[in-house]
Design a protein around this motif. Structure first.
Motif, PDB file in Angstrom:
ATOM      1  N   ARG A   7       0.807  -1.222   0.000  1.00 54.38           N
ATOM      2  CA  ARG A   7       0.000   0.000   0.000  1.00 54.38           C
ATOM      3  C   ARG A   7       0.838   1.268   0.000  1.00 54.38           C
ATOM      4  N   ASP A   8       2.086   1.193   0.476  1.00 56.79           N
ATOM      5  CA  ASP A   8       2.903   2.402   0.520  1.00 56.79           C
ATOM      6  C   ASP A   8       3.856   2.519  -0.673  1.00 56.79           C
ATOM      7  N   ARG A   9       3.768   1.589  -1.615  1.00 56.13           N
ATOM      8  CA  ARG A   9       4.591   1.673  -2.832  1.00 56.13           C
ATOM      9  C   ARG A   9       4.018   2.732  -3.755  1.00 56.13           C
ATOM     10  N   ALA A  10       4.846   3.693  -4.143  1.00 59.06           N
ATOM     11  CA  ALA A  10       4.409   4.774  -5.021  1.00 59.06           C
ATOM     12  C   ALA A  10       4.427   4.292  -6.468  1.00 59.06           C
ATOM     13  N   VAL A  11       3.247   3.981  -6.997  1.00 54.39           N
ATOM     14  CA  VAL A  11       3.166   3.401  -8.331  1.00 54.39           C
ATOM     15  C   VAL A  11       2.267   4.187  -9.289  1.00 54.39           C
ATOM     16  N   TYR A  12       1.358   4.992  -8.783  1.00 53.92           N
ATOM     17  CA  TYR A  12       0.389   5.679  -9.642  1.00 53.92           C
ATOM     18  C   TYR A  12       0.933   7.016 -10.130  1.00 53.92           C
ATOM     19  N   VAL A  13       0.826   7.250 -11.453  1.00 54.52           N
ATOM     20  CA  VAL A  13       1.147   8.574 -11.985  1.00 54.52           C
ATOM     21  C   VAL A  13       0.040   9.527 -11.548  1.00 54.52           C
ATOM     22  N   ARG A  48       4.836  10.039  -8.112  1.00 55.62           N
ATOM     23  CA  ARG A  48       4.217   8.711  -8.051  1.00 55.62           C
ATOM     24  C   ARG A  48       3.480   8.624  -6.723  1.00 55.62           C
ATOM     25  N   TYR A  49       2.224   8.216  -6.806  1.00 57.52           N
ATOM     26  CA  TYR A  49       1.364   8.144  -5.629  1.00 57.52           C
ATOM     27  C   TYR A  49       1.142   6.693  -5.232  1.00 57.52           C
ATOM     28  N   SER A  50       1.027   6.463  -3.937  1.00 64.06           N
ATOM     29  CA  SER A  50       0.755   5.131  -3.408  1.00 64.06           C
ATOM     30  C   SER A  50      -0.730   5.004  -3.089  1.00 64.06           C
ATOM     31  N   GLU A  51      -1.134   3.801  -2.742  1.00 63.02           N
ATOM     32  CA  GLU A  51      -2.514   3.570  -2.305  1.00 63.02           C
ATOM     33  C   GLU A  51      -2.807   4.389  -1.043  1.00 63.02           C
ATOM     34  N   ILE A  52      -1.831   4.506  -0.169  1.00 67.29           N
ATOM     35  CA  ILE A  52      -1.998   5.315   1.051  1.00 67.29           C
ATOM     36  C   ILE A  52      -2.186   6.782   0.687  1.00 67.29           C
ATOM     37  N   ASP A  53      -1.417   7.272  -0.306  1.00 69.64           N
ATOM     38  CA  ASP A  53      -1.586   8.656  -0.764  1.00 69.64           C
ATOM     39  C   ASP A  53      -2.995   8.878  -1.299  1.00 69.64           C
ATOM     40  N   VAL A  54      -3.494   7.924  -2.090  1.00 68.86           N
ATOM     41  CA  VAL A  54      -4.844   8.050  -2.658  1.00 68.86           C
ATOM     42  C   VAL A  54      -5.879   8.082  -1.529  1.00 68.86           C
ATOM     43  N   HIS A  55      -5.706   7.233  -0.524  1.00 70.57           N
ATOM     44  CA  HIS A  55      -6.616   7.248   0.628  1.00 70.57           C
ATOM     45  C   HIS A  55      -6.568   8.619   1.314  1.00 70.57           C
ATOM     46  N   ARG A  56      -5.367   9.165   1.479  1.00 64.56           N
ATOM     47  CA  ARG A  56      -5.205  10.482   2.111  1.00 64.56           C
ATOM     48  C   ARG A  56      -5.880  11.570   1.273  1.00 64.56           C
ATOM     49  N   LEU A  57      -5.753  11.486  -0.049  1.00 60.98           N
ATOM     50  CA  LEU A  57      -6.412  12.457  -0.925  1.00 60.98           C
ATOM     51  C   LEU A  57      -7.931  12.401  -0.765  1.00 60.98           C
ATOM     52  N   ARG A  58      -8.457  11.192  -0.650  1.00 59.23           N
ATOM     53  CA  ARG A  58      -9.908  11.050  -0.425  1.00 59.23           C
ATOM     54  C   ARG A  58     -10.312  11.645   0.917  1.00 59.23           C
TER      55      ARG A  58
END
Length: 123
Positions: A7-13, A48-58
């Motif tokens: 979840r903390d791997r930065a993979v999303y552009v 690069r955003y991680s799943e955790i970053d996306v959760h934080r954005l939400r």
């Protein structure tokens, strides 16, 4: 290994992260400038955003929808991060305490189990 291990791997552009979070990429850039989210960077400097970053954005989006300004959001996120850190520390301390108690229980010998080489006459 579960999918949550990464979840903390930065993979999303940025465009994918923005779509997953339901916002415009420019909003992600604004949140980064304000220090609300800190995406990883490639060697070339691309975000690069991680799943955790996306959760934080939400979470940021949810808080702004409730009427908080970005400074209020920052404070809430800081407090939530501190609560999470303290809970993790509390859990670690509780584990340490349980381990110590188990160790002491193994080392303590009840008096009734001890045999004395000395016999005293009762008199």
């Amino acid at each position: 290994m579960s999918i949550f291990d990464d979840r903390d791997r930065a993979v999303y552009v940025i465009s994918v992260a923005a779509e997953l979070a339901g916002m415009h990429p420019q909003t992600l850039r604004l949140y980064e400038r304000r220090g609300l989210v800190l995406p990883g960077r490639t060697q070339g400097g691309n975000r690069r955003y991680s799943e955790i970053d996306v959760h934080r954005l939400r979470r940021i989006q949810s808080l702004t929808n409730e009427g908080l300004n970005l400074e209020g959001v920052r404070k809430v996120l800081e407090l939530e991060d501190e609560i999470a850190r303290l809970r993790a520390e509390n859990a670690r301390l509780a584990d340490d305490q349980r381990n110590l108690l188990q160790q002491y229980r193994r080392e303590i010998v009840p008096v009734s189990a001890m045999t004395s080489p000395f016999k005293f006459p009762i008199g």
